[in-house]
Design an enzyme around this catalytic site. Structure first.
Site, PDB file in Angstrom:
ATOM      1  N   ASP A   1     -12.974  -3.192   1.280  1.00  0.00           N
ATOM      2  CA  ASP A   1     -13.873  -2.234   0.646  1.00  0.00           C
ATOM      3  C   ASP A   1     -15.050  -2.929  -0.031  1.00  0.00           C
ATOM      4  O   ASP A   1     -16.165  -2.421  -0.001  1.00  0.00           O
ATOM      5  CB  ASP A   1     -13.107  -1.385  -0.383  1.00  0.00           C
ATOM      6  CG  ASP A   1     -12.412  -0.209   0.280  1.00  0.00           C
ATOM      7  OD1 ASP A   1     -13.065   0.452   1.121  1.00  0.00           O
ATOM      8  OD2 ASP A   1     -11.232   0.034  -0.004  1.00  0.00           O
TER       9      ASP A   1
ATOM     10  N   ARG B   1       0.668  -1.256  -5.266  1.00  0.00           N
ATOM     11  CA  ARG B   1      -0.575  -0.556  -5.607  1.00  0.00           C
ATOM     12  C   ARG B   1      -0.311   0.930  -5.741  1.00  0.00           C
ATOM     13  O   ARG B   1       0.390   1.516  -4.910  1.00  0.00           O
ATOM     14  CB  ARG B   1      -1.607  -0.816  -4.508  1.00  0.00           C
ATOM     15  CG  ARG B   1      -2.965  -0.223  -4.824  1.00  0.00           C
ATOM     16  CD  ARG B   1      -3.995  -0.671  -3.834  1.00  0.00           C
ATOM     17  NE  ARG B   1      -3.854  -0.001  -2.545  1.00  0.00           N
ATOM     18  CZ  ARG B   1      -4.622  -0.276  -1.493  1.00  0.00           C
ATOM     19  NH1 ARG B   1      -5.561  -1.200  -1.566  1.00  0.00           N
ATOM     20  NH2 ARG B   1      -4.452   0.376  -0.368  1.00  0.00           N
TER      21      ARG B   1
ATOM     22  N   GLU C   1     -12.865  -3.933  -5.694  1.00  0.00           N
ATOM     23  CA  GLU C   1     -13.349  -3.398  -4.418  1.00  0.00           C
ATOM     24  C   GLU C   1     -14.747  -2.819  -4.568  1.00  0.00           C
ATOM     25  O   GLU C   1     -15.454  -2.602  -3.591  1.00  0.00           O
ATOM     26  CB  GLU C   1     -12.419  -2.271  -3.934  1.00  0.00           C
ATOM     27  CG  GLU C   1     -11.035  -2.740  -3.579  1.00  0.00           C
ATOM     28  CD  GLU C   1     -10.057  -1.592  -3.446  1.00  0.00           C
ATOM     29  OE1 GLU C   1      -9.577  -1.354  -2.352  1.00  0.00           O
ATOM     30  OE2 GLU C   1      -9.785  -0.922  -4.468  1.00  0.00           O
TER      31      GLU C   1
ATOM     32  N   ARG D   1     -17.035   0.882   6.573  1.00  0.00           N
ATOM     33  CA  ARG D   1     -16.069   0.045   7.291  1.00  0.00           C
ATOM     34  C   ARG D   1     -15.473   0.738   8.511  1.00  0.00           C
ATOM     35  O   ARG D   1     -14.855   0.085   9.357  1.00  0.00           O
ATOM     36  CB  ARG D   1     -14.950  -0.418   6.342  1.00  0.00           C
ATOM     37  CG  ARG D   1     -14.064   0.682   5.842  1.00  0.00           C
ATOM     38  CD  ARG D   1     -13.170   0.227   4.694  1.00  0.00           C
ATOM     39  NE  ARG D   1     -11.851  -0.205   5.132  1.00  0.00           N
ATOM     40  CZ  ARG D   1     -10.835  -0.448   4.314  1.00  0.00           C
ATOM     41  NH1 ARG D   1     -10.981  -0.340   3.008  1.00  0.00           N
ATOM     42  NH2 ARG D   1      -9.681  -0.822   4.777  1.00  0.00           N
TER      43      ARG D   1
ATOM     44  N   ARG E   1       0.869  -1.190   0.000  1.00  0.00           N
ATOM     45  CA  ARG E   1       0.000   0.000   0.000  1.00  0.00           C
ATOM     46  C   ARG E   1       0.901   1.233   0.000  1.00  0.00           C
ATOM     47  O   ARG E   1       1.376   1.649   1.056  1.00  0.00           O
ATOM     48  CB  ARG E   1      -0.867   0.026   1.258  1.00  0.00           C
ATOM     49  CG  ARG E   1      -1.915  -1.064   1.352  1.00  0.00           C
ATOM     50  CD  ARG E   1      -2.636  -0.949   2.685  1.00  0.00           C
ATOM     51  NE  ARG E   1      -3.892  -1.665   2.724  1.00  0.00           N
ATOM     52  CZ  ARG E   1      -4.039  -2.891   3.249  1.00  0.00           C
ATOM     53  NH1 ARG E   1      -3.023  -3.528   3.767  1.00  0.00           N
ATOM     54  NH2 ARG E   1      -5.227  -3.456   3.255  1.00  0.00           N
TER      55      ARG E   1
ATOM     56  N   CYS F   1      -6.684  -9.972  -1.244  1.00  0.00           N
ATOM     57  CA  CYS F   1      -5.718  -9.319  -0.356  1.00  0.00           C
ATOM     58  C   CYS F   1      -6.419  -8.528   0.747  1.00  0.00           C
ATOM     59  O   CYS F   1      -5.779  -7.802   1.485  1.00  0.00           O
ATOM     60  CB  CYS F   1      -4.758  -8.433  -1.140  1.00  0.00           C
ATOM     61  SG  CYS F   1      -5.582  -7.163  -2.101  1.00  0.00           S
TER      62      CYS F   1
HETATM   63  C1  PEP Z   1      -9.290  -3.749   0.598  1.00  0.00           C
HETATM   64  O1  PEP Z   1     -10.099  -2.839   0.379  1.00  0.00           O
HETATM   65  O2  PEP Z   1      -9.614  -4.920   0.913  1.00  0.00           O
HETATM   66  C2  PEP Z   1      -7.840  -3.493   0.510  1.00  0.00           C
HETATM   67  C3  PEP Z   1      -6.965  -4.466   0.540  1.00  0.00           C
HETATM   68  O3  PEP Z   1      -7.458  -2.184   0.455  1.00  0.00           O
HETATM   69  P1  PEP Z   1      -7.449  -1.190   1.724  1.00  0.00           P
HETATM   70  O4  PEP Z   1      -7.707  -2.009   2.943  1.00  0.00           O
HETATM   71  O5  PEP Z   1      -6.130  -0.528   1.708  1.00  0.00           O
HETATM   72  O6  PEP Z   1      -8.573  -0.265   1.386  1.00  0.00           O
HETATM   73 MG    MG Z   2      -9.474  -0.903  -0.361  1.00  0.00          MG
END
Ligand code: PEP
Ligand code: MG
Length: 619
Positions: free
Chosen positions: A489, A366, A465, A499, A330, A536
């Protein structure tokens, strides 16, 4: 390790304000219970002194003072008032020099306000009587004053209110600055406590000094939660009124898996706690054996197990040889840690180091995913009513193309040093993918004109996502090299559940049948097209869920390094045909509880019926 210690995806969070005191037996009527039940975010056991930090600018840190600490706190206040006065004096002189004495007068007024003995006495009284820290007392004074002025009509009074508050805000700044300098210059390991679990809290000090994190509020799948899991420390949220019960430096214990925080444990509690921790570490040591082995099922199917990281530093938290690569870097945290945008050169150096360290294993990096709860302090984003649906991720970088171009230049230049895969966040449509390809091709062409060497092998994939991308994946898949499902997401957008919001966290349910159907759909589309697919999001760190994902057709998962041994153990213990059977059962379930039953069945097979290999792992 039993399911109670693994990632607690199953316990719905208690609604705010409904915190249950954990039963301690005996004397609850005589003394307030010191064990508080919250919601598990990250498993593990920790003990240490608490350090309360600022979670949000509008909410200052607060804690209770032991009686003997009042004089020292009043001295802290006096030092901060002096520092604020010095700062006002400096500004007064500067403005007088640059604009003239008249314009500088306001600072003289502010300095006089700060010397008002009544106000200072009032703050000292609150510290002494309410036994609260100076920050909290100053905040109360400001609130009180603004409230009383707010009742009066007219610009004059509003102006007066702000003139009064401004110097006291500087006192607050001075208190907070000193607190930050002190904690950053110390090497003590602490448990961080905050009003809200945000990424800022988990990055407050170096991760190797954080023993655990506790917060009054915060979603289990928020970015703060993701970070706590990624640094592998226990974390509990959903603890209303926690801060009022804490003292700076007070010893607490955290049981991250059970979501229990114990304040000021007795010596006997500590003995019991240390005993449990030693047993848990022994189990973990046994699991580490699996970390070194490939995640291949007894009937020969491999699931690549990769790690999610946020910085180069994270590479020291695990053995590179135990992973099948980095499944998600990230990059926003590289940006979050800097006072300004990192240059192309800085980014190039960082990406190159990660690629080199991973020695030819895939490294999925990413592109910048800021916005929402990850604002950059030096990049003004609008205040949005609905930030999760707002200006974030690829929407920002496609609009501010130079951000994307600089990052892609750094990535492509680094590509010759390893096995790079570029991942695009928050994709909602084919148009966005095509636009990024245009930018990507342009950057590649320019780099080659400028004489840079770029690997011909760099693949480009997208995060799934957003439901729209999932639904049109059939069309998008031809234009990408791989897909990675971000369930953190995807769950929020599929179920319309924020979330980050504690109030709806019990509705944030990764086991909802719609989530399983979405996961299966993505795996099917990717498999039909012959493209790699991974998950992921945080669910991949749950061993039973990893078994389901293998059964659905995923070829890799990416997770916080901490969960790697247990997930490898689960895959090495389950025949692929059995995993497919579990996946089929879960996909037929019509309720989230039905899905949970299937997951419980997998755990039962993993932990209650140990085969030879599993026999080393206790429950
Ligand atoms: C997700 O959304 O699952 C992800 C891996 O990205 P982040 O948690 O950084 O939004
Ligand atoms: Mg995400």
């Amino acid at each position: 390790m039993g399911s109670g210690d693994s990632m607690a995806l199953r316990d719905p969070a208690p609604p705010p304000g409904n915190v249950r005191e954990a039963p301690r037996g005996g004397n609850e009527l005589m003394a307030p219970a010191r064990s508080v039940q919250g919601t598990s975010v990250s498993p593990g056991l920790a003990i240490g002194p608490v350090h309360v930090v600022l979670a949000r600018p509008e909410r200052v840190p607060e804690w209770s003072l032991p009686a003997g600490h009042v004089p020292a706190e009043i001295e802290r206040l006096a030092a901060a008032v002096l520092a604020a006065d010095a700062e006002l004096e400096r500004r007064q002189e500067q403005v007088a020099r640059e604009a003239g004495e008249k314009d500088a007068e306001i600072f003289a007024v502010h300095r006089t306000i700060l010397q008002d003995p009544q106000a200072i006495k009032e703050v000292e009284r609150m510290i002494g009587e309410q036994r609260i820290n100076a920050e909290k007392a100053v905040q109360l004074l400001i609130d009180r004053f603004e409230k009383s002025m707010g009742r009066l009509e007219g610009d004059y009074h509003r102006q007066y209110a702000s003139d009064f508050s401004d110097p006291w805000f500087r006192v607050l700044d001075a208190l907070l600055r000193r607190e930050l300098e002190e904690i950053r210059s110390s090497d003590e390991k602490v448990i961080l406590a905050a009003a809200e679990l945000t990424p800022q809290v988990v990055t407050y000090i170096e991760s190797n000094r954080i023993l655990g994190v506790i917060a009054e509020e915060g979603g289990r799948f928020s970015h703060g939660a993701v970070l706590a899991r990624s640094i592998g420390v226990p974390c509990v949220v959903g603890l209303p009124n926690l801060l009022a019960r804490l003292e700076q430096g007070m010893r607490v214990t955290i049981d991250g898996g059970a979501g229990v925080v114990q304040l000021r444990p007795e010596p006997s509690d500590i003995d019991e706690f240390l005993d449990r921790r030693a047993k848990m570490e022994a189990v973990r040591d046994q699991l580490v054996v699996h970390a070194a082995l490939p995640a291949v099922t007894p009937d020969g199917r491999q699931l690549d197990v990769r790690v999610n990281i946020e910085s180069v530093r994270d590479l020291d938290m695990f053995d590179v040889e135990h992973t099948d690569g980095v499944g998600l870097l990230r990059t926003e945290f590289l940006y979050l840690e800097r006072p300004q945008f990192p240059s192309e050169e800085e980014q190039f150096r960082m990406y190159r180091r990660v690629l080199e360290r991973m020695g030819g294993r895939p490294v999925v990096i990413r592109t910048l995913d800021i916005g929402g709860d990850k604002p950059l302090p030096y990049f003004t984003t609008p205040t949005e009513t609905n930030p999760a649906l707002g200006w974030r991720g690829i929407r920002i970088t496609l609009q501010w193309r130079d951000l994307l171009q600089v990052q892609l230049r750094a990535l492509l230049r680094a590509s010759v040093h390893g096995n790079l895969r570029v991942l695009l966040p928050m994709i909602t449509s084919l148009e966005e993918v095509l636009l990024v390809h245009e930018v990507f091709d342009g950057v590649r062409k320019l780099l080659s004109e400028q004489g840079y060497e770029v690997s011909a092998e760099v693949s480009v994939g997208i995060m799934i996502e957003v439901p729209s991308a999932m639904l049109v994946l059939d069309q998008i898949i031809e234009h990408v090299d791989f897909v990675a499902v971000g369930t953190n997401d995807l769950v929020q957008y599929l179920l319309a559940v924020d979330r980050d919001n504690t109030w709806v966290s019990s509705l944030y349910d990764p086991q909802h049948p719609a989530v399983l159907a979405a996961l299966k759909h993505v795996a099917d589309v990717a498999n039909r097209a012959g493209k790699p697919c991974s998950v992921c999001g945080e669910v991949a760190g749950d061993p039973a869920t990893a078994v389901l994902l293998l059964g659905m057709g995923y070829d890799s998962v990416s997770l916080a390094p901490n969960f790697l041994p247990e997930v490898k153990f689960a895959i090495r213990s389950t025949e692929a045909v059995r995993a497919q059977h579990h996946a089929a059962l879960a996909l037929r379930a019509t309720t989230a509880n039905g899905v949970r039953e299937v997951l419980d069945g997998i755990r039962h097979e993993l932990y209650d019926h140990p085969s030879d290999e599993r026999s080393t792992v206790g429950k």
